[in-house]
Write a protein that holds these residues in place. Structure first.
Motif, PDB file in Angstrom:
ATOM      1  N   ARG A 159       0.810  -1.214   0.000  1.00  0.00           N
ATOM      2  CA  ARG A 159       0.000   0.000   0.000  1.00  0.00           C
ATOM      3  C   ARG A 159       0.849   1.273   0.000  1.00  0.00           C
ATOM      4  O   ARG A 159       0.634   2.189  -0.779  1.00  0.00           O
ATOM      5  N   SER A 189      -4.973  -1.550  -0.512  1.00  0.00           N
ATOM      6  CA  SER A 189      -4.826  -2.523   0.571  1.00  0.00           C
ATOM      7  C   SER A 189      -5.725  -3.732   0.308  1.00  0.00           C
ATOM      8  O   SER A 189      -6.829  -3.579  -0.225  1.00  0.00           O
ATOM      9  N   THR A 196      -8.550  -6.163   1.123  1.00  0.00           N
ATOM     10  CA  THR A 196      -9.739  -6.017   1.969  1.00  0.00           C
ATOM     11  C   THR A 196     -10.406  -7.351   2.275  1.00  0.00           C
ATOM     12  O   THR A 196     -11.096  -7.480   3.281  1.00  0.00           O
ATOM     13  N   THR A 230      -8.857  -6.026  -3.332  1.00  0.00           N
ATOM     14  CA  THR A 230      -8.192  -4.841  -2.790  1.00  0.00           C
ATOM     15  C   THR A 230      -9.143  -3.653  -2.710  1.00  0.00           C
ATOM     16  O   THR A 230     -10.215  -3.643  -3.336  1.00  0.00           O
ATOM     17  N   SER A 231      -8.698  -2.653  -1.981  1.00  0.00           N
ATOM     18  CA  SER A 231      -9.502  -1.438  -1.807  1.00  0.00           C
ATOM     19  C   SER A 231      -9.651  -0.675  -3.115  1.00  0.00           C
ATOM     20  O   SER A 231     -10.528   0.181  -3.239  1.00  0.00           O
ATOM     21  N   THR A 256       4.033  -8.449   6.864  1.00  0.00           N
ATOM     22  CA  THR A 256       3.670  -7.093   7.289  1.00  0.00           C
ATOM     23  C   THR A 256       4.189  -6.732   8.674  1.00  0.00           C
ATOM     24  O   THR A 256       3.693  -5.792   9.289  1.00  0.00           O
TER      25      THR A 256
END
Length: 471
Positions: free
Chosen positions: A205, A236, A238, A251-252, A266
């Motif tokens: 992201r 990001s 989702t 994804t977003s 992450t």
């Protein structure tokens, strides 16, 4: 229930715990080293060593491809041989050799899960279910490291994601691999698996290696694309689902990524959830705040070294902390003077502003000290100089079309180097010279007399100094 007393009890038998126990024993104390998994820890079996074993063949092939005459024809990796070499590096996940080293060095090894059971007391649940209580005369050291964190994304945990452990111990390369994250593990594993033939999508992201100088992340992103990695930024994940062995990531940004495996890369969480912290007033699952001698805040007997104290999550830095902790425990036990001023033998001063790091991507990134942005935020009066590494004679010999960059951050008030970032093939081996300059606070005037051999890539030091002088 058996009970045994030692001068020092170390929970965690990875490289950090081994170093603490070793320094304590070398100083004349007795030490017990508790490990519930494999002696040698994360670094030996699921992190530093196997990951670099997966990365090196692809790196070597690309280096040969950039030297005219090195290859007589097309060449490719043999994934089965790459994994076999990785297995050898990880000793087939057999810790016999490392478990044997400790007793030979005078350290008592205790196999099982260790938990605090009050001040200076540790209970160990052994593999056979038997429980033993150990008591420390002087110190208990927590060196349990960290676990990979899996972000709270809908469906991700149910989709059985890879973490760094699965990525470094996989038996084969998936046809398609999705990587969530843009940090060191994400970029290194994306590089490795793309080299092994996987179609890799990296979902980052905020971008790639954002904690480093911007040009470093940009170069690594370009390198990833060059080996076929698709990079998705500004979006990001989702939702994640796994159906019939296939993983779908939404994804977003409305994108759908389909893969055979998904790697969550992450960040890390402290491995402290089940260590009996509540018996000594600490919060289970928390990081351990320490002073520069690794003594946990509020205690005179509890120490924490390595990733678990959240100072610098790197194996070499943890081992550095371990040496300081082991030596200071010995000094305090014997009533000797403690050298805990900055850069003293009993402290880990370098953690604050002189942490070296290498990212083994293509190109490599090597960095020490502060970035330009960090220095400016701190209000330091700085000069920043950079130089194209490809212009150095040694680099032109190392690879045809060598591409790289070096940057040096100088504290103008003190006339010393406080940060260096190097990007390019084989820059990892240039880093220790930079580390010595930063830690030693070698004046620029004296660095002029450190003459680099010709024709080596190390001549970058001369070029940076010239650029600084002529700015």
């Amino acid at each position: 229930m058996d009970e045994t007393t030692y001068d020092v009890i170390v929970i965690g038998g990875g490289p950090v715990g081994e170093n603490v126990a070793d320094r304590a024993v070398r100083g004349g104390l007795t030490a017990a080293l508790i490990e519930s998994d494999l002696y040698g820890g994360e670094c030996s079996y699921w992190a530093c060593m196997p990951s670099k074993a997966l990365l090196r063949p692809g790196q070597a092939l690309r280096e040969a491809q950039h030297v005219r005459g090195a290859l007589a024809g097309p060449a490719a990796l043999d994934p089965s041989e790459v994994f076999a070499r990785r297995d050898a590096v990880a000793h087939d996940w057999d810790d016999t050799g490392q478990a044997r080293w400790a007793p030979a060095s005078g350290i008592v090894t205790v196999r099982g899960h260790g938990r605090l059971a009050g001040p200076r007391r540790v209970t160990v649940a052994g593999p056979d279910g038997a429980e033993t209580t150990l008591t420390a005369r002087h110190a208990v050291v927590v060196a349990t490291g960290t676990d990979a964190s899996v972000p709270d994304i809908e469906g991700l945990r149910a989709a059985r994601p890879w973490t760094s452990r699965e990525a470094t111990s996989a038996r084969s390369a998936p046809g398609r691999l999705a990587v969530i994250g843009g940090g060191v593990v994400a970029t290194e594993m994306a590089t490795a698996y793309a080299s092994l033939g996987s179609a890799v999508t990296l979902i980052a992201r905020s971008g790639v290696l954002t904690n480093l100088e911007p040009f470093a992340g940009e170069a690594v992103a370009d390198g990833l694309r060059a080996v076929g990695v698709e990079i998705v930024t500004g979006e990001s994940p989702t939702r994640v689902t796994r159906t019939d062995g296939e993983v779908t990531i939404e994804t977003s940004g409305g994108r759908t990524v389909v893969a055979d495996e998904v790697l969550a890369a992450t960040g890390r969480t402290p491995r402290t959830a089940d260590l009996g912290f509540e018996t000594v007033g600490l919060e289970p699952g928390s990081w351990l705040a320490v002073d520069d001698t690794m003594l946990v805040d509020g205690f005179d007997w509890l120490y924490a070294a390595g990733d678990v104290n959240h100072r610098a999550l790197l194996t070499h830095q943890g081992k550095y902390q371990a040496r300081a902790a082991g030596d200071v425990i010995v000094a305090r036990a014997k009533g000797e003077a403690v050298d805990d001023g900055p850069w003293g033998v009993h402290v880990a001063t370098a953690d604050h502003s002189a942490v070296p790091q290498v990212i083994f991507t293509d190109p490599e990134v090597a960095a020490i000290g502060v970035t330009e942005a960090q220095a400016r935020k701190a209000g330091t009066d700085i000069a920043v100089v950079d130089y194209d590494l490809g212009w150095v004679a040694g680099a032109s010999l190392y690879a045809d079309g060598y591409a790289g960059r070096a940057q040096m951050v100088v504290d103008e008030g003190r006339g010393v180097v406080i940060g260096v970032t190097l990007v390019g093939p084989a820059v990892a081996e240039l880093l220790h010279a930079a580390t010595t300059a930063v830690v030693g606070e070698v004046p620029i005037a004296r660095l002029w007399h450190a003459v680099p051999a010709y024709p080596t890539i190390s001549e970058i030091w001369l070029r940076l100094l010239e650029r600084y002088r002529d700015r």
